[in-house]
Design an enzyme around this catalytic site. Structure first.
Site, PDB file in Angstrom:
ATOM      1  N   ARG A 145     -21.368 -28.559  38.322  1.00 39.88           N
ATOM      2  CA  ARG A 145     -20.516 -28.079  37.621  1.00 39.88           C
ATOM      3  C   ARG A 145     -19.437 -29.215  37.485  1.00 39.88           C
ATOM      4  O   ARG A 145     -19.721 -30.268  38.016  1.00 39.88           O
ATOM      5  CB  ARG A 145     -19.380 -26.979  38.333  1.00 39.88           C
ATOM      6  CG  ARG A 145     -18.908 -27.725  39.502  1.00 39.88           C
ATOM      7  CD  ARG A 145     -17.667 -26.609  40.374  1.00 39.88           C
ATOM      8  NE  ARG A 145     -17.337 -27.158  41.694  1.00 39.88           N
ATOM      9  CZ  ARG A 145     -16.560 -28.287  41.843  1.00 39.88           C
ATOM     10  NH1 ARG A 145     -16.160 -28.841  40.962  1.00 39.88           N
ATOM     11  NH2 ARG A 145     -16.378 -28.553  42.991  1.00 39.88           N
ATOM     12  N   GLN A 168     -13.913 -32.175  40.169  1.00 37.30           N
ATOM     13  CA  GLN A 168     -14.092 -33.070  41.480  1.00 37.30           C
ATOM     14  C   GLN A 168     -14.544 -32.072  42.814  1.00 37.30           C
ATOM     15  O   GLN A 168     -15.536 -31.425  42.827  1.00 37.30           O
ATOM     16  CB  GLN A 168     -12.717 -33.761  41.696  1.00 37.30           C
ATOM     17  CG  GLN A 168     -12.366 -34.864  40.945  1.00 37.30           C
ATOM     18  CD  GLN A 168     -13.378 -36.298  41.118  1.00 37.30           C
ATOM     19  OE1 GLN A 168     -13.720 -36.454  42.354  1.00 37.30           O
ATOM     20  NE2 GLN A 168     -13.519 -37.012  40.178  1.00 37.30           N
ATOM     21  N   VAL A 169     -13.710 -32.044  43.795  1.00 40.64           N
ATOM     22  CA  VAL A 169     -13.977 -31.533  45.037  1.00 40.64           C
ATOM     23  C   VAL A 169     -12.999 -30.208  45.378  1.00 40.64           C
ATOM     24  O   VAL A 169     -11.947 -30.231  44.671  1.00 40.64           O
ATOM     25  CB  VAL A 169     -13.791 -32.376  46.443  1.00 40.64           C
ATOM     26  CG1 VAL A 169     -12.555 -32.960  46.290  1.00 40.64           C
ATOM     27  CG2 VAL A 169     -14.372 -31.631  47.500  1.00 40.64           C
ATOM     28  N   TYR A 215     -12.729 -26.164  47.668  1.00 41.41           N
ATOM     29  CA  TYR A 215     -12.971 -25.616  48.898  1.00 41.41           C
ATOM     30  C   TYR A 215     -13.254 -23.974  48.467  1.00 41.41           C
ATOM     31  O   TYR A 215     -12.461 -23.517  47.890  1.00 41.41           O
ATOM     32  CB  TYR A 215     -11.985 -25.529  50.050  1.00 41.41           C
ATOM     33  CG  TYR A 215     -12.384 -24.653  51.126  1.00 41.41           C
ATOM     34  CD1 TYR A 215     -13.468 -24.948  52.171  1.00 41.41           C
ATOM     35  CD2 TYR A 215     -11.657 -23.523  51.518  1.00 41.41           C
ATOM     36  CE1 TYR A 215     -13.860 -23.992  53.033  1.00 41.41           C
ATOM     37  CE2 TYR A 215     -11.818 -22.681  52.345  1.00 41.41           C
ATOM     38  CZ  TYR A 215     -12.767 -22.845  53.240  1.00 41.41           C
ATOM     39  OH  TYR A 215     -12.922 -22.108  54.394  1.00 41.41           O
ATOM     40  N   HIS A 216     -14.399 -23.435  49.101  1.00 38.62           N
ATOM     41  CA  HIS A 216     -14.490 -21.971  48.856  1.00 38.62           C
ATOM     42  C   HIS A 216     -14.497 -21.427  50.379  1.00 38.62           C
ATOM     43  O   HIS A 216     -15.204 -22.009  51.319  1.00 38.62           O
ATOM     44  CB  HIS A 216     -15.940 -21.635  48.130  1.00 38.62           C
ATOM     45  CG  HIS A 216     -15.940 -21.941  46.722  1.00 38.62           C
ATOM     46  ND1 HIS A 216     -15.069 -21.908  45.828  1.00 38.62           N
ATOM     47  CD2 HIS A 216     -16.719 -22.722  46.196  1.00 38.62           C
ATOM     48  CE1 HIS A 216     -15.141 -22.469  44.662  1.00 38.62           C
ATOM     49  NE2 HIS A 216     -16.308 -23.082  44.931  1.00 38.62           N
ATOM     50  N   GLY A 275     -14.249 -24.991  37.310  1.00 36.17           N
ATOM     51  CA  GLY A 275     -15.252 -25.763  37.277  1.00 36.17           C
ATOM     52  C   GLY A 275     -16.581 -25.072  36.450  1.00 36.17           C
ATOM     53  O   GLY A 275     -16.802 -24.009  36.817  1.00 36.17           O
ATOM     54  N   GLY A 313     -17.423 -21.060  37.169  1.00 36.81           N
ATOM     55  CA  GLY A 313     -16.243 -20.463  36.630  1.00 36.81           C
ATOM     56  C   GLY A 313     -15.079 -20.819  37.330  1.00 36.81           C
ATOM     57  O   GLY A 313     -14.681 -21.996  37.345  1.00 36.81           O
ATOM     58  N   CYS A 333      -9.382 -31.068  44.011  1.00 37.01           N
ATOM     59  CA  CYS A 333      -9.660 -31.238  42.655  1.00 37.01           C
ATOM     60  C   CYS A 333      -9.430 -32.696  42.508  1.00 37.01           C
ATOM     61  O   CYS A 333      -9.199 -33.223  41.136  1.00 37.01           O
ATOM     62  CB  CYS A 333      -9.001 -30.395  41.754  1.00 37.01           C
ATOM     63  SG  CYS A 333      -9.207 -28.708  41.930  1.00 37.01           S
TER      64      CYS A 333
END
Length: 216
Positions: free
Chosen positions: A75, A78-79, A81-82, A144, A155, A173
């Site tokens: 995607r 950047q980085v 978290y989920h 993203g 998404g 991000c």
């Protein structure tokens, strides 16, 4: 609604809690195999704890991931978290069908989230310099996307009622010192399924569907 907008809206799939990589690979497969007749879909999912790095993601933004796995994905962005308590919506859309460019899709998603949060009494806004949605300078939703052959996947993620501690292990991000927030700290009713249902309605409305007349 444009003249060529399909009568049927995107199919909404509620996937429950699923590993990130499993869903990501399925999005790739769906996008690779679809054609001009394939119905669009929106997937609602919750992931176990995971950090994901976008295509341009820089490892230095992972400050201290600890025991949370890190996956480099395809995607944009950047980085991030989920984790449990976060609503993730993946938009598998034929953008040509909707006459949307990538920037238009980003705006559509951001405005849908703003509309949703307004329903819950939360005043939120996008930022021109940093995609996503914010409340009082704190990020509540991240975006993203990836577009392949005119079709989108990946998404958005919306912090609903989750443990925010892992965000302190990264520069969210790619922004150092960016603070995050969640719906549970700003309103009372934060059932994930209800938020997901409301979000899809706003997404469909922004895509141009009349929800009172569409065919399921």
């Amino acid at each position: 609604m444009t003249a060529d907008l399909p009568t049927r809206p995107p199919l909404i799939r509620e996937l429950g809690r699923q590993p990130y990589e499993t869903v990501w690979r399925e999005m790739q497969r769906f996008t690779a195999e679809r054609d001009d007749t394939t119905r669009d879909e929106i997937w609602l999912v919750e992931h176990p704890p995971v950090f994901t790095l976008g295509q341009a993601g820089r490892p230095e933004h992972l400050l201290a991931p600890g025991d949370i796995p890190v996956i480099r994905t395809d995607r944009g962005g950047q980085v991030t978290y989920h984790g449990p308590g976060q609503l993730v919506a993946y938009l598998l859309l034929n953008l040509r069908r909707h006459r949307l460019g990538v920037r238009q899709l980003v705006t559509l998603i951001e405005q849908s989230i703003v509309d949703l949060l307004r329903d819950y009494g939360i005043a939120a806004y996008p930022r021109a310099d940093a995609p996503g949605v914010y409340v009082d300078a704190r990020k509540i939703a991240a975006l993203g996307l990836r577009v392949r052959h005119g079709c989108s996947f990946h998404g958005l993620s919306l912090n609903v009622d989750m443990d925010l501690e892992p965000f302190s292990r990264i520069n969210p991000c790619g922004f150092a010192d960016l603070r995050v927030t969640q719906m549970a700290d700003l309103t009372q009713s934060t059932k994930l399924s209800s938020v997901g249902e409301a979000l899809t309605r706003h997404l469909l409305q922004r895509l141009g569907y009349n929800l009172d007349s569409i065919i399921p």
